[in-house]
Motif scaffolding. Structure first.
Motif, PDB file in Angstrom:
ATOM      1  N   LEU A   1       0.846  -1.191   0.000  1.00  0.00           N
ATOM      2  CA  LEU A   1       0.000   0.000   0.000  1.00  0.00           C
ATOM      3  C   LEU A   1       0.880   1.239   0.000  1.00  0.00           C
ATOM      4  O   LEU A   1       1.877   1.307   0.730  1.00  0.00           O
ATOM      5  CB  LEU A   1      -0.897  -0.006   1.239  1.00  0.00           C
ATOM      6  N   ARG A   2       0.509   2.202  -0.807  1.00  0.00           N
ATOM      7  CA  ARG A   2       1.276   3.445  -0.904  1.00  0.00           C
ATOM      8  C   ARG A   2       0.313   4.624  -0.796  1.00  0.00           C
ATOM      9  O   ARG A   2      -0.583   4.795  -1.646  1.00  0.00           O
ATOM     10  CB  ARG A   2       2.031   3.488  -2.235  1.00  0.00           C
ATOM     11  N   ILE A   3       0.467   5.430   0.255  1.00  0.00           N
ATOM     12  CA  ILE A   3      -0.366   6.612   0.470  1.00  0.00           C
ATOM     13  C   ILE A   3       0.389   7.811  -0.068  1.00  0.00           C
ATOM     14  O   ILE A   3       1.449   8.183   0.441  1.00  0.00           O
ATOM     15  CB  ILE A   3      -0.696   6.773   1.959  1.00  0.00           C
ATOM     16  N   GLU A   4      -0.156   8.391  -1.105  1.00  0.00           N
ATOM     17  CA  GLU A   4       0.555   9.425  -1.849  1.00  0.00           C
ATOM     18  C   GLU A   4       0.496  10.779  -1.129  1.00  0.00           C
ATOM     19  O   GLU A   4      -0.454  11.071  -0.399  1.00  0.00           O
ATOM     20  CB  GLU A   4      -0.062   9.573  -3.249  1.00  0.00           C
ATOM     21  N   PRO A   5       1.511  11.623  -1.378  1.00  0.00           N
ATOM     22  CA  PRO A   5       1.415  13.021  -0.923  1.00  0.00           C
ATOM     23  C   PRO A   5       0.266  13.701  -1.678  1.00  0.00           C
ATOM     24  O   PRO A   5      -0.011  13.334  -2.829  1.00  0.00           O
ATOM     25  CB  PRO A   5       2.770  13.611  -1.323  1.00  0.00           C
ATOM     26  N   PRO A   6      -0.426  14.677  -1.098  1.00  0.00           N
ATOM     27  CA  PRO A   6      -0.185  15.233   0.235  1.00  0.00           C
ATOM     28  C   PRO A   6      -0.895  14.487   1.364  1.00  0.00           C
ATOM     29  O   PRO A   6      -0.821  14.910   2.514  1.00  0.00           O
ATOM     30  CB  PRO A   6      -0.724  16.650   0.103  1.00  0.00           C
ATOM     31  N   LEU A   7      -1.581  13.367   1.054  1.00  0.00           N
ATOM     32  CA  LEU A   7      -2.252  12.617   2.108  1.00  0.00           C
ATOM     33  C   LEU A   7      -1.272  12.167   3.185  1.00  0.00           C
ATOM     34  O   LEU A   7      -1.627  12.035   4.348  1.00  0.00           O
ATOM     35  CB  LEU A   7      -2.942  11.378   1.520  1.00  0.00           C
ATOM     36  N   ALA A   8      -0.025  11.909   2.795  1.00  0.00           N
ATOM     37  CA  ALA A   8       0.969  11.373   3.716  1.00  0.00           C
ATOM     38  C   ALA A   8       1.779  12.458   4.415  1.00  0.00           C
ATOM     39  O   ALA A   8       2.719  12.142   5.148  1.00  0.00           O
ATOM     40  CB  ALA A   8       1.907  10.433   2.963  1.00  0.00           C
ATOM     41  N   THR A   9       1.444  13.735   4.193  1.00  0.00           N
ATOM     42  CA  THR A   9       2.211  14.811   4.837  1.00  0.00           C
ATOM     43  C   THR A   9       2.142  14.697   6.351  1.00  0.00           C
ATOM     44  O   THR A   9       3.158  14.821   7.049  1.00  0.00           O
ATOM     45  CB  THR A   9       1.680  16.180   4.379  1.00  0.00           C
ATOM     46  N   ASP A  10       0.957  14.458   6.871  1.00  0.00           N
ATOM     47  CA  ASP A  10       0.775  14.189   8.304  1.00  0.00           C
ATOM     48  C   ASP A  10       0.982  12.685   8.496  1.00  0.00           C
ATOM     49  O   ASP A  10       0.106  11.879   8.177  1.00  0.00           O
ATOM     50  CB  ASP A  10      -0.625  14.606   8.742  1.00  0.00           C
ATOM     51  N   LYS A  11       2.140  12.296   9.012  1.00  0.00           N
ATOM     52  CA  LYS A  11       2.495  10.882   9.098  1.00  0.00           C
ATOM     53  C   LYS A  11       1.576  10.116  10.040  1.00  0.00           C
ATOM     54  O   LYS A  11       1.256   8.951   9.793  1.00  0.00           O
ATOM     55  CB  LYS A  11       3.952  10.719   9.541  1.00  0.00           C
ATOM     56  N   VAL A  12       1.152  10.738  11.120  1.00  0.00           N
ATOM     57  CA  VAL A  12       0.263  10.064  12.064  1.00  0.00           C
ATOM     58  C   VAL A  12      -1.089   9.784  11.410  1.00  0.00           C
ATOM     59  O   VAL A  12      -1.613   8.666  11.464  1.00  0.00           O
ATOM     60  CB  VAL A  12       0.088  10.892  13.354  1.00  0.00           C
TER      61      VAL A  12
ATOM     62  N   GLY B   1      -1.707   9.729   8.220  1.00  0.00           N
ATOM     63  CA  GLY B   1      -1.488   8.813   7.106  1.00  0.00           C
ATOM     64  C   GLY B   1      -1.390   7.374   7.566  1.00  0.00           C
ATOM     65  O   GLY B   1      -1.920   6.460   6.926  1.00  0.00           O
ATOM     66  N   THR B   2      -0.727   7.157   8.701  1.00  0.00           N
ATOM     67  CA  THR B   2      -0.603   5.797   9.238  1.00  0.00           C
ATOM     68  C   THR B   2      -1.960   5.274   9.692  1.00  0.00           C
ATOM     69  O   THR B   2      -2.304   4.107   9.451  1.00  0.00           O
ATOM     70  CB  THR B   2       0.389   5.779  10.410  1.00  0.00           C
ATOM     71  N   ARG B   3      -2.742   6.132  10.351  1.00  0.00           N
ATOM     72  CA  ARG B   3      -4.081   5.707  10.782  1.00  0.00           C
ATOM     73  C   ARG B   3      -4.940   5.314   9.592  1.00  0.00           C
ATOM     74  O   ARG B   3      -5.663   4.314   9.629  1.00  0.00           O
ATOM     75  CB  ARG B   3      -4.742   6.832  11.568  1.00  0.00           C
ATOM     76  N   LEU B   4      -4.877   6.109   8.542  1.00  0.00           N
ATOM     77  CA  LEU B   4      -5.614   5.773   7.327  1.00  0.00           C
ATOM     78  C   LEU B   4      -5.124   4.445   6.766  1.00  0.00           C
ATOM     79  O   LEU B   4      -5.918   3.584   6.372  1.00  0.00           O
ATOM     80  CB  LEU B   4      -5.445   6.887   6.293  1.00  0.00           C
ATOM     81  N   GLY B   5      -3.801   4.273   6.724  1.00  0.00           N
ATOM     82  CA  GLY B   5      -3.233   3.044   6.200  1.00  0.00           C
ATOM     83  C   GLY B   5      -3.680   1.818   6.973  1.00  0.00           C
ATOM     84  O   GLY B   5      -3.989   0.772   6.376  1.00  0.00           O
ATOM     85  N   VAL B   6      -3.747   1.924   8.293  1.00  0.00           N
ATOM     86  CA  VAL B   6      -4.179   0.793   9.114  1.00  0.00           C
ATOM     87  C   VAL B   6      -5.604   0.386   8.764  1.00  0.00           C
ATOM     88  O   VAL B   6      -5.919  -0.809   8.642  1.00  0.00           O
ATOM     89  CB  VAL B   6      -4.053   1.160  10.610  1.00  0.00           C
TER      90      VAL B   6
ATOM     91  N   ALA C   1     -12.484   8.918   3.430  1.00  0.00           N
ATOM     92  CA  ALA C   1     -11.591   8.966   4.586  1.00  0.00           C
ATOM     93  C   ALA C   1     -12.388   9.322   5.834  1.00  0.00           C
ATOM     94  O   ALA C   1     -13.508   9.837   5.745  1.00  0.00           O
ATOM     95  CB  ALA C   1     -10.493   9.996   4.345  1.00  0.00           C
ATOM     96  N   PRO C   2     -11.829   9.049   7.031  1.00  0.00           N
ATOM     97  CA  PRO C   2     -12.549   9.385   8.271  1.00  0.00           C
ATOM     98  C   PRO C   2     -12.951  10.846   8.374  1.00  0.00           C
ATOM     99  O   PRO C   2     -13.952  11.172   9.007  1.00  0.00           O
ATOM    100  CB  PRO C   2     -11.534   9.005   9.355  1.00  0.00           C
ATOM    101  N   ASP C   3     -12.181  11.756   7.744  1.00  0.00           N
ATOM    102  CA  ASP C   3     -12.510  13.185   7.822  1.00  0.00           C
ATOM    103  C   ASP C   3     -13.451  13.626   6.714  1.00  0.00           C
ATOM    104  O   ASP C   3     -13.725  14.820   6.551  1.00  0.00           O
ATOM    105  CB  ASP C   3     -11.230  14.033   7.781  1.00  0.00           C
TER     106      ASP C   3
ATOM    107  N   VAL D   1      -3.028   5.291  -3.028  1.00  0.00           N
ATOM    108  CA  VAL D   1      -4.175   6.000  -2.434  1.00  0.00           C
ATOM    109  C   VAL D   1      -3.946   7.497  -2.605  1.00  0.00           C
ATOM    110  O   VAL D   1      -2.901   8.018  -2.213  1.00  0.00           O
ATOM    111  CB  VAL D   1      -4.329   5.654  -0.937  1.00  0.00           C
ATOM    112  N   ARG D   2      -4.904   8.179  -3.214  1.00  0.00           N
ATOM    113  CA  ARG D   2      -4.780   9.624  -3.452  1.00  0.00           C
ATOM    114  C   ARG D   2      -6.142  10.268  -3.299  1.00  0.00           C
ATOM    115  O   ARG D   2      -7.175   9.593  -3.266  1.00  0.00           O
ATOM    116  CB  ARG D   2      -4.224   9.879  -4.850  1.00  0.00           C
ATOM    117  N   ARG D   3      -6.122  11.599  -3.212  1.00  0.00           N
ATOM    118  CA  ARG D   3      -7.387  12.319  -3.195  1.00  0.00           C
ATOM    119  C   ARG D   3      -8.042  12.265  -4.570  1.00  0.00           C
ATOM    120  O   ARG D   3      -7.371  12.270  -5.584  1.00  0.00           O
ATOM    121  CB  ARG D   3      -7.143  13.786  -2.783  1.00  0.00           C
ATOM    122  N   GLU D   4      -9.371  12.236  -4.537  1.00  0.00           N
ATOM    123  CA  GLU D   4     -10.103  12.143  -5.811  1.00  0.00           C
ATOM    124  C   GLU D   4      -9.956  13.434  -6.609  1.00  0.00           C
ATOM    125  O   GLU D   4      -9.967  14.516  -6.028  1.00  0.00           O
ATOM    126  CB  GLU D   4     -11.573  11.860  -5.536  1.00  0.00           C
TER     127      GLU D   4
END
Length: 223
Positions: free
Chosen positions: A163-174, A176-181, A201-203, A220-223
């Motif tokens: 799984l790869r969470i693309e920027p800018p979704l991954a800018t906030d590492k915490v 991004g990790t929660r989303l990844g889990v 996403a949760p938000d 994973v990226r923003r639509e």
């Protein structure tokens, strides 16, 4: 899979099955599946693992002696080592051992190069075996790619993809990790992804999950 023990004397007293002169091992049976437990003294010791990620485990002091035991699928499971029943059986067996041997300090999961503290490992694996969420933290790990993306390590064992969470979704590492889990739990249930899928996403952010051209990654990226 390795069990990391302090000193390990309580584990050494177990009677071992016959094996090569320089190796002692036990054959363990769980739900009809057999696994080998290797590294028992006075046989040859198992080499220490290279730990890249720690979960609920403090750094090991230089003057503390640790040794590891290895659990692996038995010979009759050859070819099926990556099947879900075998992987679950091996993890359940490791969980059982953490409940019975106080010397065990951590479980090392090689695909993610992660050392997991015994209490955390016991908790998350038990929850999963009883129908809860997949223990993404530990059985997989997250690393930052050069471009800032968050990328899993070890997920390919379960679904043949990372799984790869693309920027800018991954800018906030915490975050991004929660989303990844959350996404890892879904992907393990469905067995991976071979096309695109829109999710929320949760938000409330609309996201797109899409397999890469070579299918090795789920991006994973923003639509």
């Amino acid at each position: 899979m390795r069990l990391v023990a302090a000193d390990g004397e309580h584990l050494r007293t177990t009677k071992a099955a016959s094996g090569p002169p320089d190796e002692l091992w036990l054959e363990l049976l769980r739900e009809g599946l057999t696994f080998d437990l290797r590294g028992l003294a006075p046989g040859a010791a198992c080499p220490a693992p290279e730990i890249a990620h720690r979960l609920d485990l403090a750094p090991i002091a230089g003057n503390v002696a640790f040794e590891s035991l290895v659990i692996a699928p038995g010979p009759h499971l050859s070819g099926g080592e990556r099947s879900m029943p075998v992987l679950k059986g091996m993890l359940a067996l490791a969980r059982d051992l953490t409940q019975h041997f106080d010397d065990l300090q951590a479980v090392y999961w090689e695909p993610s190069r992660s050392a997991i503290g015994r209490r955390f490992f016991e908790s998350v694996v038990t929850a999963w075996l009883e129908g809860g969420a997949f223990p993404a933290l530990g059985l997989t790990a997250f690393e930052e790619a050069p471009d800032g993306a968050l990328q899993t390590v070890g997920l390919d064992l379960w679904i043949d993809q990372e799984l790869r969470i693309e920027p800018p979704l991954a800018t906030d590492k915490v975050a991004g990790t929660r989303l990844g889990v959350r996404l890892i739990n879904h992907l393990v249930i469905v067995g991976g992804l071979d096309q695109s899928e829109r999710i929320m996403a949760p938000d409330g952010t609309r996201l797109v999950m899409q397999a890469s051209r070579n299918s090795q990654f789920i991006r994973v990226r923003r639509e």
